[in-house]
Design a protein around this motif. Structure first.
Motif, short mmCIF file in Angstrom:
data_model
loop_
_atom_site.label_atom_id
_atom_site.label_comp_id
_atom_site.label_asym_id
_atom_site.label_seq_id
_atom_site.Cartn_x
_atom_site.Cartn_y
_atom_site.Cartn_z
N GLN A 155 0.82 -1.35 0.02
CA GLN A 155 -0.48 0.47 -0.11
C GLN A 155 0.57 0.95 -0.25
O GLN A 155 0.57 2.01 -0.50
N THR A 212 -1.76 5.57 -3.48
CA THR A 212 -0.96 6.04 -2.75
C THR A 212 -0.09 7.24 -2.89
O THR A 212 -0.11 8.33 -2.66
N GLN A 272 -2.02 12.63 2.04
CA GLN A 272 -1.03 11.24 3.36
C GLN A 272 -1.31 11.32 4.61
O GLN A 272 -1.10 12.51 5.16
N VAL A 313 -4.56 8.29 3.19
CA VAL A 313 -3.49 7.83 2.73
C VAL A 313 -2.37 7.72 3.58
O VAL A 313 -2.08 8.44 4.16
N TYR A 333 3.67 8.03 1.11
CA TYR A 333 4.93 7.44 -0.12
C TYR A 333 5.79 7.11 0.16
O TYR A 333 6.66 7.40 1.18
#
Length: 393
Positions: free
Chosen positions: A143, A149, A158, A162, A165
């Motif tokens: 993920q 993402t 973020q 999500v 990264y």
């Protein structure tokens, strides 16, 4: 706030963004130093054991932990300077045609010209160090590296929708910054544009965004706004008062470093950072004087500051993936899993790691961050009417 005999406060009609002023030299230096501080702190945390886990740490390691322990304060400085530069620049250009579209181009180009290649590098490093081993074997992509993402991190989602990264834990602050870029023009439109409908639409959009953000992001938006507001204040102060403000700012920073909250920005750390930020902005306002042509020290500091400021964003975004890469190489090639806090040679290894990361970040910025203004000019040439593009570049 300041006695009239010691200082005079004057409100400026425009934010002074000229580079030949003392506050601009300070801004450049601090942008670079803040990025270096964050990188050095994270290298120490990833390669050395935590100070609290060592029974009897050496004086040298205690000093290293103290000096590299101002990452929290560095992020606060980033936000204050962002408000000063980004917010001040937008306020200066409000009367120009297509100012908001140009602002969007500036902000998106600033973020994406670094984030897109940085995430690509993160993916390559993830492949190299084995983070995507299950995907290469035919399983689902982790993920942290998934396309959704990637897209979410491009839009500052973020930690909201999500994960960060590639496991890049430094990206949390870009969630704050991205939404401040979006919220500030909406707040400005509520007051700077005529028409009840435009004001109401801006207020509704701002409320919808605020509803989906957490309390810490909203609280620290006030610090970002302080940076924008103080950019219009000039405090005419003599050297003794400037040195006094600077000394008080340093003492408060050290106090909070030793006794305050020093993790990511939260509601618990807000009041300390508010005080710290106010002192910093008062100091910056007192430096709004032109650099004397013969002031060799300031001119040299300006050149040093400009050099590091030019790739400070690249260093901030790329240093964590580089840490992952160097940690993997050290484990595989040299069997080094952790540095010894009592070893002088290991301290040399630590310094070498920091230098390598800074050098790689500088090389990384050359084809990307260094081309930001060129990209902006092209985008404005395509998206704005010719006269507007010329006036607002």
């Amino acid at each position: 706030m300041l006695p009239s005999k010691l200082a005079r406060v004057r409100f400026l009609p425009r934010t002074n963004l000229r580079t030949d002023y003392q506050h601009s030299v300070a801004i450049s230096l601090l942008r670079g130093l803040a990025a270096l501080q964050v990188a050095a702190a994270h290298v120490r945390a990833q390669f050395y054991p935590g100070l609290s886990t060592i029974a009897d740490p050496s004086a040298g390691y205690q000093l290293l932990a103290f000096v590299t322990g101002f990452a929290h304060q560095a992020v606060v400085i980033f936000f204050l300077l962002s408000g000063w530069l980004v917010g001040g620049s937008l306020m200066n250009k409000l009367e120009q045609p297509h100012a908001m579209l140009a602002y969007c181009i500036d902000r998106i180009s600033r973020l994406w010209i670094v984030l897109v290649p940085a995430f690509a590098v993160s993916l390559l490093i993830g492949l190299f160090v084995g983070e995507l081993g299950s995907w290469r074997a035919g399983g689902p992509i982790p993920q942290a590296y998934a396309p959704l993402t990637f897209i979410g991190n491009m839009f500052g989602l973020q930690d909201l929708a999500v994960p960060r990264y590639g496991g890049n834990f430094a990206l949390w602050s870009l969630t704050y910054e991205t939404w401040y870029y979006a919220m500030f023009p909406l707040a400005v439109l509520m007051f700077a544009r005529p028409g009840a409908f435009a004001k109401a639409a801006s207020a509704v959009a701002l409320a919808v965004i605020a509803w989906h953000l957490n309390a810490a992001i909203l609280l620290y938006f006030t610090l970002w706004l302080m940076g924008a507001g103080f950019s219009r204040i000039h405090i005419h102060a003599g050297r003794p008062l400037q040195f006094g403000c600077g000394a008080l700012f340093v003492l408060v920073a050290v106090w909070f470093r030793l006794n305050g909250s020093n993790n990511i920005l939260t509601e618990e750390s807000y009041l300390q950072d508010l005080l710290y930020g106010l002192l910093f902005l008062v100091l910056l306002c007192s430096l709004q004087t032109r650099v004397a042509p013969g002031d060799v020290l300031m001119l040299r500091l300006g050149r040093i500051g400009n050099f590091f400021a030019e790739f400070s964003f690249s260093l901030y975004v790329i240093h964590v993936p580089l840490i992952f890469l160097l940690r993997h190489v050290n484990q595989r090639q040299f069997g080094i899993t952790q540095l010894d806090p009592a070893s002088l040679s290991d301290f040399g290894v630590y310094l070498s790691l920091v230098v390598v990361i800074v050098l790689l970040a500088w090389l990384f910025h050359l084809p990307f961050e260094a081309q930001t203004y060129r990209l902006r000019r092209r985008l404005k040439g395509w998206l704005l009417p010719p006269l507007a593009a010329q006036n607002i570049a």
